[in-house]
Design an enzyme around this catalytic site. Structure first.
Site: not given
Ligand code: 5GP
Ligand code: ZN
Length: 113
Positions: A29-30, A86, A92, A94, A99-101
């Site tokens: 994650d970035i 999520n 949140g 986004s 995706h699975l964290h």
């Molecule tokens: P969400 O909040 O949708 O469950 O998680 C999206 C995740 O994607 C966030 O943790 C965010 O930091 C990550 N993310 C967003 N843009 C990028 C990107 O360009 N590269 C990477 N590696 N992660 C990203």
């Protein structure tokens, strides 16, 4: 339709890749929420958990098992980690590509914020 994670799958946006095969990709994650924060995604675009069908059961099972394999590879399996999907505004969500964290490497609070 442009999708950030489809762009990462296509290699048009760089990512620090932890694992990949024909069906899935795992990358760091970035904006990590812990010392280890990896996202495990299917390469095929699925918008969210609400869009899953029975045809995705095997894929999603292998996604979860890949995340647990990564937890071991990253040294998280002894102390613990969290796996999270999520969805929606309240959580949140986004990036609308499922995706699975995998988050770990620190004490994680419960309930989550
Ligand atoms: P969400 O909040 O949708 O469950 O998680 C999206 C995740 O994607 C966030 O943790 C965010 O930091 C990550 N993310 C967003 N843009 C990028 C990107 O360009 N590269 C990477 N590696 N992660 C990203
Ligand atoms: Zn996508």
């Amino acid at each position: 339709m442009s999708c950030l994670f489809c762009e990462i799958v296509a290699g048009r946006i760089p990512a620090r890749i932890a694992y990949q095969d024909d069906a899935m990709l795992a990358f760091h994650d970035i904006n990590p929420q812990g010392p280890i924060h990896i996202l495990v995604i299917p390469k095929r675009h699925i918008t969210s958990v609400l869009d899953l069908t029975p045809a995705d059961d095997e894929l999603m099972g292998s996604l979860v098992r890949r995340a647990t394999a990564l937890s071991r590879a990253e040294g998280l399996a002894d102390r613990g980690f969290r796996l999270v999907f999520n969805y929606g505004e309240d959580a949140g969500y986004s990036v609308y590509h499922i995706h699975l964290h995998l988050v770990g490497g620190r004490k994680l609070g419960w309930p989550p914020g």
